[in-house]
Write a protein that holds these residues in place. Structure first.
Motif, PDB file in Angstrom:
ATOM      1  N   UNK A   1       0.759  -1.145   0.118  1.00 52.12           N
ATOM      2  CA  UNK A   1       0.015   0.090   0.244  1.00 52.12           C
ATOM      3  C   UNK A   1       0.816   1.087  -0.138  1.00 52.12           C
ATOM      4  N   UNK A   2       0.693   1.975  -0.774  1.00 54.82           N
ATOM      5  CA  UNK A   2       1.512   3.614  -0.743  1.00 54.82           C
ATOM      6  C   UNK A   2       1.891   4.004   0.418  1.00 54.82           C
ATOM      7  N   UNK A   3       0.533   4.008   1.380  1.00 48.36           N
ATOM      8  CA  UNK A   3       0.894   4.581   2.682  1.00 48.36           C
ATOM      9  C   UNK A   3       1.939   3.868   3.474  1.00 48.36           C
ATOM     10  N   UNK A   4       1.825   2.607   3.178  1.00 44.47           N
ATOM     11  CA  UNK A   4       3.043   1.753   3.913  1.00 44.47           C
ATOM     12  C   UNK A   4       4.264   2.061   3.460  1.00 44.47           C
ATOM     13  N   UNK A   5       4.474   2.167   2.245  1.00 45.42           N
ATOM     14  CA  UNK A   5       5.751   2.375   1.442  1.00 45.42           C
ATOM     15  C   UNK A   5       6.377   3.691   1.863  1.00 45.42           C
ATOM     16  N   UNK A   6       5.245   4.600   2.005  1.00 43.08           N
ATOM     17  CA  UNK A   6       5.819   5.986   2.503  1.00 43.08           C
ATOM     18  C   UNK A   6       6.423   6.000   3.853  1.00 43.08           C
ATOM     19  N   UNK A   7       5.539   5.051   4.674  1.00 46.37           N
ATOM     20  CA  UNK A   7       6.168   5.005   6.037  1.00 46.37           C
ATOM     21  C   UNK A   7       7.273   4.471   6.426  1.00 46.37           C
ATOM     22  N   UNK A   8       7.633   3.525   5.305  1.00 49.30           N
ATOM     23  CA  UNK A   8       9.064   2.687   5.431  1.00 49.30           C
ATOM     24  C   UNK A   8      10.036   3.497   4.825  1.00 49.30           C
TER      25      UNK A   8
ATOM     26  N   UNK B   1       1.258   1.866  -8.531  1.00 46.31           N
ATOM     27  CA  UNK B   1       1.766   1.861  -6.990  1.00 46.31           C
ATOM     28  C   UNK B   1       3.088   2.928  -6.876  1.00 46.31           C
ATOM     29  N   UNK B   2       4.158   2.650  -7.596  1.00 48.11           N
ATOM     30  CA  UNK B   2       5.246   3.749  -7.450  1.00 48.11           C
ATOM     31  C   UNK B   2       4.774   5.182  -7.749  1.00 48.11           C
ATOM     32  N   UNK B   3       3.818   5.297  -8.717  1.00 44.65           N
ATOM     33  CA  UNK B   3       3.386   6.998  -8.919  1.00 44.65           C
ATOM     34  C   UNK B   3       2.641   7.290  -7.690  1.00 44.65           C
ATOM     35  N   UNK B   4       1.698   6.546  -6.991  1.00 46.56           N
ATOM     36  CA  UNK B   4       0.791   6.999  -6.051  1.00 46.56           C
ATOM     37  C   UNK B   4       1.675   7.175  -4.783  1.00 46.56           C
TER      38      UNK B   4
END
Length: 223
Positions: A61-68, A93-96
């Motif tokens: 999920x984009x929010x999880x990736x941003x968090x990491x 997903x990368x773009x989001x």
């Protein structure tokens, strides 16, 4: 038709203006990349096909990736690679994720296969020129032939320390791609969501968007 032509010319001029400020034609800032997407038909835009995210706690999920990737305020280097078959949503997903990082003040760059091939020095230079934290999207990592993955971590971490900003990498690849042993510690792998229910929701959204006319004629079952 004249209005469409004028809009196209204006878009082209805005892209050219932004490109003059770029480090390399192969390292594209997020704002330039967004304009480029507007200039062609693509499923990466929300205006074309709505983004259907996986469950909020899924690692892709984009929010999880941003968090990491974007949680540090001190000089460091963090990387993740999204793994999934073709058409499963890696690029979207990368773009989001990129857009979310940008809204949080990160400087985002996109790298794609093409000429001239992006190099380690191109990425290092982008980090050196940035006054804020940097996220670099490496879509289709297996095809970015100009990168030396074995030495990438050392070069980017050094620039991160020199400039005093955190740096994050988000890459994509299909299953079976082999990362050089020296780069394995940098790229933690994340499987793109392949849950049947999720993929079904994505397919339904694509059908509703691209086959609206057929659906309006009650032919959804035949699309």
């Amino acid at each position: 038709q004249l209005h469409i032509l004028n809009v196209g010319l204006d878009l082209h001029e805005r892209i050219e203006d932004l490109q003059k400020r770029e480090v390399s034609p192969s390292v594209v800032p997020n704002e330039t990349f967004a304009l480029m997407l507007q200039g062609r038909r693509t499923g990466l835009l929300e205006s074309s096909i709505p983004f259907i995210p996986p469950d909020t706690d899924h690692p892709s999920h984009p929010d999880q990736l941003v968090k990491v990737l974007c949680s540090s305020a001190s000089p460091c280097l963090v990387g993740r690679i999204l793994l999934g078959s073709g058409g499963t949503g890696k690029s979207r997903t990368c773009l989001e994720t990129a857009n979310r990082a940008s809204s949080e003040g990160w400087r985002v760059f996109h790298c794609h296969p093409g000429e001239p091939p992006v190099t380690n020095e191109d990425l290092a230079e982008a980090v050196s020129r940035s006054p804020s934290a940097v996220l670099i999207v490496l879509d289709y990592l297996s095809e970015l032939s100009g990168l030396d993955l074995a030495s990438l971590e050392f070069q980017l971490l050094r620039r991160a320390v020199d400039t005093g900003v955190p740096v994050a990498l988000l890459a994509t690849a299909r299953p079976g791609f082999t990362i050089p042993a020296a780069a394995i510690p940098l790229f933690g792998s994340v499987e793109i969501c392949s849950d049947k229910a999720h993929l079904g929701s994505v397919s339904e959204a694509i059908v509703k968007t691209t086959a609206a006319v057929a659906i309006s004629r009650d032919r959804k079952s035949n699309v």
